[in-house]
Design a protein around this motif. Structure first.
Motif, PDB file in Angstrom:
ATOM      1  N   SER A  21       0.829  -1.198   0.000  1.00  0.00           N
ATOM      2  CA  SER A  21       0.000   0.000   0.000  1.00  0.00           C
ATOM      3  C   SER A  21       0.869   1.255   0.000  1.00  0.00           C
ATOM      4  O   SER A  21       1.887   1.320   0.697  1.00  0.00           O
ATOM      5  CB  SER A  21      -0.914   0.022   1.227  1.00  0.00           C
ATOM      6  OG  SER A  21      -1.594   1.261   1.330  1.00  0.00           O
ATOM      7  N   LYS A  22       0.450   2.248  -0.758  1.00  0.00           N
ATOM      8  CA  LYS A  22       1.134   3.538  -0.755  1.00  0.00           C
ATOM      9  C   LYS A  22       0.693   4.388   0.425  1.00  0.00           C
ATOM     10  O   LYS A  22       1.418   5.290   0.861  1.00  0.00           O
ATOM     11  CB  LYS A  22       0.840   4.283  -2.060  1.00  0.00           C
ATOM     12  CG  LYS A  22       1.553   5.620  -2.191  1.00  0.00           C
ATOM     13  CD  LYS A  22       1.224   6.296  -3.507  1.00  0.00           C
ATOM     14  CE  LYS A  22       1.916   7.656  -3.596  1.00  0.00           C
ATOM     15  NZ  LYS A  22       1.591   8.346  -4.879  1.00  0.00           N
ATOM     16  N   LEU A  23      -0.482   4.075   0.999  1.00  0.00           N
ATOM     17  CA  LEU A  23      -1.057   4.908   2.045  1.00  0.00           C
ATOM     18  C   LEU A  23      -0.953   4.297   3.439  1.00  0.00           C
ATOM     19  O   LEU A  23      -0.528   4.958   4.384  1.00  0.00           O
ATOM     20  CB  LEU A  23      -2.535   5.187   1.733  1.00  0.00           C
ATOM     21  CG  LEU A  23      -2.873   5.815   0.387  1.00  0.00           C
ATOM     22  CD1 LEU A  23      -4.376   5.954   0.242  1.00  0.00           C
ATOM     23  CD2 LEU A  23      -2.192   7.164   0.248  1.00  0.00           C
ATOM     24  N   LYS A  24      -1.351   3.022   3.575  1.00  0.00           N
ATOM     25  CA  LYS A  24      -1.527   2.427   4.890  1.00  0.00           C
ATOM     26  C   LYS A  24      -0.342   1.553   5.290  1.00  0.00           C
ATOM     27  O   LYS A  24       0.275   0.912   4.445  1.00  0.00           O
ATOM     28  CB  LYS A  24      -2.806   1.587   4.927  1.00  0.00           C
ATOM     29  CG  LYS A  24      -4.071   2.351   4.621  1.00  0.00           C
ATOM     30  CD  LYS A  24      -5.253   1.396   4.586  1.00  0.00           C
ATOM     31  CE  LYS A  24      -6.521   2.095   4.154  1.00  0.00           C
ATOM     32  NZ  LYS A  24      -7.656   1.155   4.048  1.00  0.00           N
ATOM     33  N   LYS A  25      -0.079   1.523   6.604  1.00  0.00           N
ATOM     34  CA  LYS A  25       0.929   0.618   7.160  1.00  0.00           C
ATOM     35  C   LYS A  25       0.264  -0.553   7.866  1.00  0.00           C
ATOM     36  O   LYS A  25       0.358  -1.693   7.431  1.00  0.00           O
ATOM     37  CB  LYS A  25       1.844   1.392   8.124  1.00  0.00           C
ATOM     38  CG  LYS A  25       2.728   2.422   7.454  1.00  0.00           C
ATOM     39  CD  LYS A  25       3.806   2.917   8.412  1.00  0.00           C
ATOM     40  CE  LYS A  25       3.196   3.634   9.624  1.00  0.00           C
ATOM     41  NZ  LYS A  25       4.227   4.210  10.513  1.00  0.00           N
ATOM     42  N   ASP A  26      -0.382  -0.286   8.966  1.00  0.00           N
ATOM     43  CA  ASP A  26      -1.019  -1.336   9.750  1.00  0.00           C
ATOM     44  C   ASP A  26      -2.081  -0.702  10.637  1.00  0.00           C
ATOM     45  O   ASP A  26      -2.365   0.494  10.539  1.00  0.00           O
ATOM     46  CB  ASP A  26       0.009  -2.118  10.570  1.00  0.00           C
ATOM     47  CG  ASP A  26       0.863  -1.202  11.453  1.00  0.00           C
ATOM     48  OD1 ASP A  26       0.490  -0.027  11.670  1.00  0.00           O
ATOM     49  OD2 ASP A  26       1.919  -1.656  11.926  1.00  0.00           O
ATOM     50  N   GLY A  27      -2.643  -1.499  11.521  1.00  0.00           N
ATOM     51  CA  GLY A  27      -3.666  -0.979  12.411  1.00  0.00           C
ATOM     52  C   GLY A  27      -4.099  -2.028  13.417  1.00  0.00           C
ATOM     53  O   GLY A  27      -3.624  -3.168  13.409  1.00  0.00           O
ATOM     54  N   TYR A  28      -5.018  -1.632  14.282  1.00  0.00           N
ATOM     55  CA  TYR A  28      -5.540  -2.548  15.294  1.00  0.00           C
ATOM     56  C   TYR A  28      -6.974  -2.161  15.632  1.00  0.00           C
ATOM     57  O   TYR A  28      -7.426  -1.033  15.367  1.00  0.00           O
ATOM     58  CB  TYR A  28      -4.677  -2.532  16.555  1.00  0.00           C
ATOM     59  CG  TYR A  28      -4.613  -1.181  17.242  1.00  0.00           C
ATOM     60  CD1 TYR A  28      -5.589  -0.790  18.165  1.00  0.00           C
ATOM     61  CD2 TYR A  28      -3.591  -0.282  16.947  1.00  0.00           C
ATOM     62  CE1 TYR A  28      -5.529   0.439  18.785  1.00  0.00           C
ATOM     63  CE2 TYR A  28      -3.530   0.951  17.561  1.00  0.00           C
ATOM     64  CZ  TYR A  28      -4.504   1.310  18.480  1.00  0.00           C
ATOM     65  OH  TYR A  28      -4.456   2.545  19.075  1.00  0.00           O
ATOM     66  N   ALA A  29      -7.699  -3.113  16.196  1.00  0.00           N
ATOM     67  CA  ALA A  29      -9.080  -2.873  16.606  1.00  0.00           C
ATOM     68  C   ALA A  29      -9.377  -3.681  17.860  1.00  0.00           C
ATOM     69  O   ALA A  29      -8.830  -4.769  18.055  1.00  0.00           O
ATOM     70  CB  ALA A  29     -10.059  -3.240  15.494  1.00  0.00           C
ATOM     71  N   VAL A  30     -10.242  -3.140  18.693  1.00  0.00           N
ATOM     72  CA  VAL A  30     -10.728  -3.825  19.890  1.00  0.00           C
ATOM     73  C   VAL A  30     -12.251  -3.805  19.838  1.00  0.00           C
ATOM     74  O   VAL A  30     -12.864  -2.753  19.605  1.00  0.00           O
ATOM     75  CB  VAL A  30     -10.226  -3.151  21.178  1.00  0.00           C
ATOM     76  CG1 VAL A  30     -10.803  -3.855  22.400  1.00  0.00           C
ATOM     77  CG2 VAL A  30      -8.706  -3.151  21.221  1.00  0.00           C
TER      78      VAL A  30
END
Length: 290
Positions: A44-53
């Motif tokens: 992705s050119k925009l996003k790296k990573d993420g998380y959710a709870v």
């Protein structure tokens, strides 16, 4: 904020009115679960990573009706030069099974999105699923979802998901096979930069159960935009055109306790860069029935 409160209040009153009007039977059964999710975006050119709870809960009589609710907090880390995204999702659903028709089940609910993304902030999704079933043999149903995003850009999305399932028994083992078709029609698609009027996809899954263990494998191909998935609990509200994916899930139940792990891979086209992005998602959860 006012729109969110009004929408969630209306859903809550609707669920309470149905449950109170139709009456509960038997002892109430309660379930709580906590989910933790990690997301990664390759190429992705925009996003790296993420998380959710996510906190999920259900309440029902174990026979004919129940209420489900969930609150989820998502954070996505973007690459340098782009702002991170924070989003909160609220879901509420009511389920009625076996009455007034013994082989029909109806599920109605709504999903609300509060997001940093101006395009889909204050998004409202209404969904319903009507299912005809022969217990532990086969079932046939139709799920309808209607999404509206009117915060900055007015547009709506209609989704139809016909689905069918079949049970196979091998002694103490049970194999459940399910197939689903997706039809997605975004209204005012020109405002979104979407080239197609309609999007189609096919999904197949197999779930094997034996004793305390349950294993599920699924995969899908086609094209999806702004899809509503996981019985209304997951809404893909960002402007990506998904092209396919696969998922594996394992669940273990010991008495009143549940633990599980899901690994999911999806691929989509990033509109701003035209890159094909590989999204991987890992979710673990613990649940307790009381």
């Amino acid at each position: 904020m006012k729109g969110r409160i009004n929408f969630l209040l209306a859903l809550t009153l609707f669920a309470l009115a149905l449950s109170n009007g139709l009456g509960w039977s038997g002892n109430l059964k309660k379930y709580l679960a906590l989910y933790g999710t990690y997301l990664n975006y390759g190429n992705s050119k925009l996003k790296k990573d993420g998380y959710a709870v996510t906190l999920y809960g259900s309440l029902g009589d174990g026979l004919h009706q129940g209420v489900e609710a969930a609150v989820s907090q998502l954070h996505l880390n973007y690459k340098s030069g782009y702002e991170d995204l924070d989003q909160t999702d609220y879901t509420l659903a009511y389920i009625r099974t076996g009455t007034p028709f013994s082989r029909l089940s109806l599920r109605l609910g709504g999903h609300y999105i509060s997001s940093d993304d101006d395009l889909t902030d204050e998004g409202r999704i209404l969904f319903g699923d009507l299912l005809y079933f022969v217990p532990y043999r086969w079932n046939l149903g139709l799920e309808v979802a209607y999404s509206e995003y009117h915060h900055r850009t007015d547009f709506e999305v209609l989704q139809l998901r016909p689905h069918a399932g079949y049970f196979l028994k091998f002694g103490s083992r049970v194999l459940y096979l399910e197939g689903s078709g997706y039809y997605i029609h975004p209204h005012r698609r020109a405002k979104l930069g979407l080239p197609l009027r309609n999007y189609y996809a096919l999904e197949l899954s197999a779930t094997h159960s034996q004793g305390p263990w349950k294993f599920r494998l699924s995969g899908w191909v086609g094209q999806q935009v702004f899809a509503v998935r996981r019985a209304g609990f997951v809404v893909y509200n960002l402007r990506e055109k998904y092209k396919g994916g696969a998922s594996g899930e394992i669940t273990y139940n010991q008495g009143a306790y549940f633990v599980g792990l899901t690994a999911t891979w999806n691929t989509y086209v990033e509109l701003s860069s035209s890159r094909t992005v590989n999204q991987t998602v890992f979710t673990g959860w613990v649940g307790y029935r009381f």
